[in-house]
Design a protein around this motif. Sequence first.
Motif, PDB file in Angstrom:
ATOM      1  N   GLU A  37      21.287  48.396  35.571  1.00 41.68           N
ATOM      2  CA  GLU A  37      20.092  48.424  34.733  1.00 41.68           C
ATOM      3  C   GLU A  37      20.064  47.187  33.846  1.00 41.68           C
ATOM      4  OE1 GLU A  37      17.822  51.470  31.602  1.00 41.68           O
ATOM      5  OE2 GLU A  37      19.785  51.980  32.428  1.00 41.68           O
ATOM      6  N   ALA A  38      18.877  46.640  33.630  1.00 40.46           N
ATOM      7  CA  ALA A  38      18.717  45.464  32.777  1.00 40.46           C
ATOM      8  C   ALA A  38      17.705  45.749  31.681  1.00 40.46           C
ATOM      9  CB  ALA A  38      18.260  44.259  33.597  1.00 40.46           C
ATOM     10  N   TYR A  39      17.973  45.235  30.474  1.00 39.72           N
ATOM     11  CA  TYR A  39      17.058  45.283  29.346  1.00 39.72           C
ATOM     12  C   TYR A  39      16.577  43.865  29.046  1.00 39.72           C
ATOM     13  CZ  TYR A  39      18.258  50.034  27.590  1.00 39.72           C
ATOM     14  OH  TYR A  39      18.430  51.383  27.422  1.00 39.72           O
ATOM     15  N   VAL A  67      20.122  41.730  28.649  1.00 41.57           N
ATOM     16  CA  VAL A  67      21.449  42.240  28.980  1.00 41.57           C
ATOM     17  C   VAL A  67      21.323  43.152  30.191  1.00 41.57           C
ATOM     18  CG1 VAL A  67      22.301  42.125  26.608  1.00 41.57           C
ATOM     19  CG2 VAL A  67      21.198  44.217  27.402  1.00 41.57           C
ATOM     20  N   TRP A  68      22.400  43.305  30.929  1.00 47.75           N
ATOM     21  CA  TRP A  68      22.397  44.281  32.018  1.00 47.75           C
ATOM     22  C   TRP A  68      23.790  44.869  32.160  1.00 47.75           C
ATOM     23  CZ3 TRP A  68      21.538  39.079  32.727  1.00 47.75           C
ATOM     24  CH2 TRP A  68      22.424  38.361  33.544  1.00 47.75           C
ATOM     25  N   VAL A  85      11.378  47.376  25.004  1.00 53.50           N
ATOM     26  CA  VAL A  85      12.179  46.797  26.081  1.00 53.50           C
ATOM     27  C   VAL A  85      11.451  46.900  27.416  1.00 53.50           C
ATOM     28  CG1 VAL A  85      14.375  46.991  27.340  1.00 53.50           C
ATOM     29  CG2 VAL A  85      14.306  47.466  24.877  1.00 53.50           C
ATOM     30  N   VAL A  86      11.554  45.860  28.235  1.00 52.78           N
ATOM     31  CA  VAL A  86      11.191  45.950  29.646  1.00 52.78           C
ATOM     32  C   VAL A  86      12.471  46.263  30.410  1.00 52.78           C
ATOM     33  CG1 VAL A  86      10.373  44.710  31.687  1.00 52.78           C
ATOM     34  CG2 VAL A  86       9.213  44.395  29.492  1.00 52.78           C
ATOM     35  N   VAL A  87      12.463  47.373  31.138  1.00 46.53           N
ATOM     36  CA  VAL A  87      13.644  47.821  31.870  1.00 46.53           C
ATOM     37  C   VAL A  87      13.472  47.505  33.355  1.00 46.53           C
ATOM     38  CG1 VAL A  87      15.064  49.806  32.501  1.00 46.53           C
ATOM     39  CG2 VAL A  87      14.035  49.683  30.219  1.00 46.53           C
ATOM     40  N   VAL A  88      14.446  46.829  33.918  1.00 48.41           N
ATOM     41  CA  VAL A  88      14.464  46.562  35.355  1.00 48.41           C
ATOM     42  C   VAL A  88      15.671  47.289  35.936  1.00 48.41           C
ATOM     43  CG1 VAL A  88      14.582  44.806  37.160  1.00 48.41           C
ATOM     44  CG2 VAL A  88      13.417  44.292  34.999  1.00 48.41           C
ATOM     45  N   MET A  89      15.409  48.149  36.935  1.00 45.70           N
ATOM     46  CA  MET A  89      16.468  48.935  37.558  1.00 45.70           C
ATOM     47  C   MET A  89      16.654  48.517  39.009  1.00 45.70           C
ATOM     48  SD  MET A  89      17.799  51.324  35.517  1.00 45.70           S
ATOM     49  CE  MET A  89      18.725  52.008  36.884  1.00 45.70           C
TER      50      MET A  89
END
Length: 266
Positions: A37-39, A67-68, A85-89
Amino acid sequence: MTFPGGTSVSRLAVYSGAACADGLEGGTPHLHTASTEAYVVVGGRGALQTLDVNGLRETELSAGSTVWFTPGTIHRAVNHGDLQVVVVMSNAGLPEAGDAVMTFPPEIVADAERYRAAAALPDGDSAEIEAAVARRRDLAVEGFLRLADAARAGDPAPLQRLYDSALALVRPKAAAWRGIWERTVAQETARTAGILDALDRGDGAHLLESALMESPAEERWGMCGHLRAHDVAHPVVHAPSSAPSSAPSSAPSSAPSSAPSSAQSG
């Protein structure tokens, strides 16, 4: 076609308001068993508390922080002021299918029925759901604080027991997860490999299949905050020479529904 790389994206407003037992506001501590997961912080201030085999750490977050964290990293988003936050999973679909395990006290995480009951959200009105979200957050923070105390004392056993319990919880789901992964991440990887082969041959036929895709936001109750998630498995496809179409792409029909879930990421 799913979101680039078979990932998913959502926008997260980290929970604020009632503080936890340690006086901090924020989300529910949890870990992922298969996904990274990334923030990408786009506003506000906060911190990310993490715990893994390397110990306990707190990372300050502000606009521009990126950060991830990899599978097994317990993470807790702390809100110091309107943290956005934009979350990339990675592995779109797996977090929604139960990849996330919350850090409830060990006697709950070790019991599949008790865990499911503690993690579930009701189908009631917004106030009922909000109360349930707060209860499960507080329960997960209780377990997280126990783990943090053990880590500070140099005792790795509680963290290992959590990992063992998390494995037992998700192991029955692994076969189904492989199917999701094959239809998203693996399919996207194979598609890129085919494009590179075509480019090497001087074949640009894939360029004629270009299209714009869009995924409207859907409001959800996440573990770390209010989510504006996007159904990346069923985008609206805007064909180049016609009006926008809402027909689903060739993504898997078994993609998770947009209904609120106890296993949402973020």
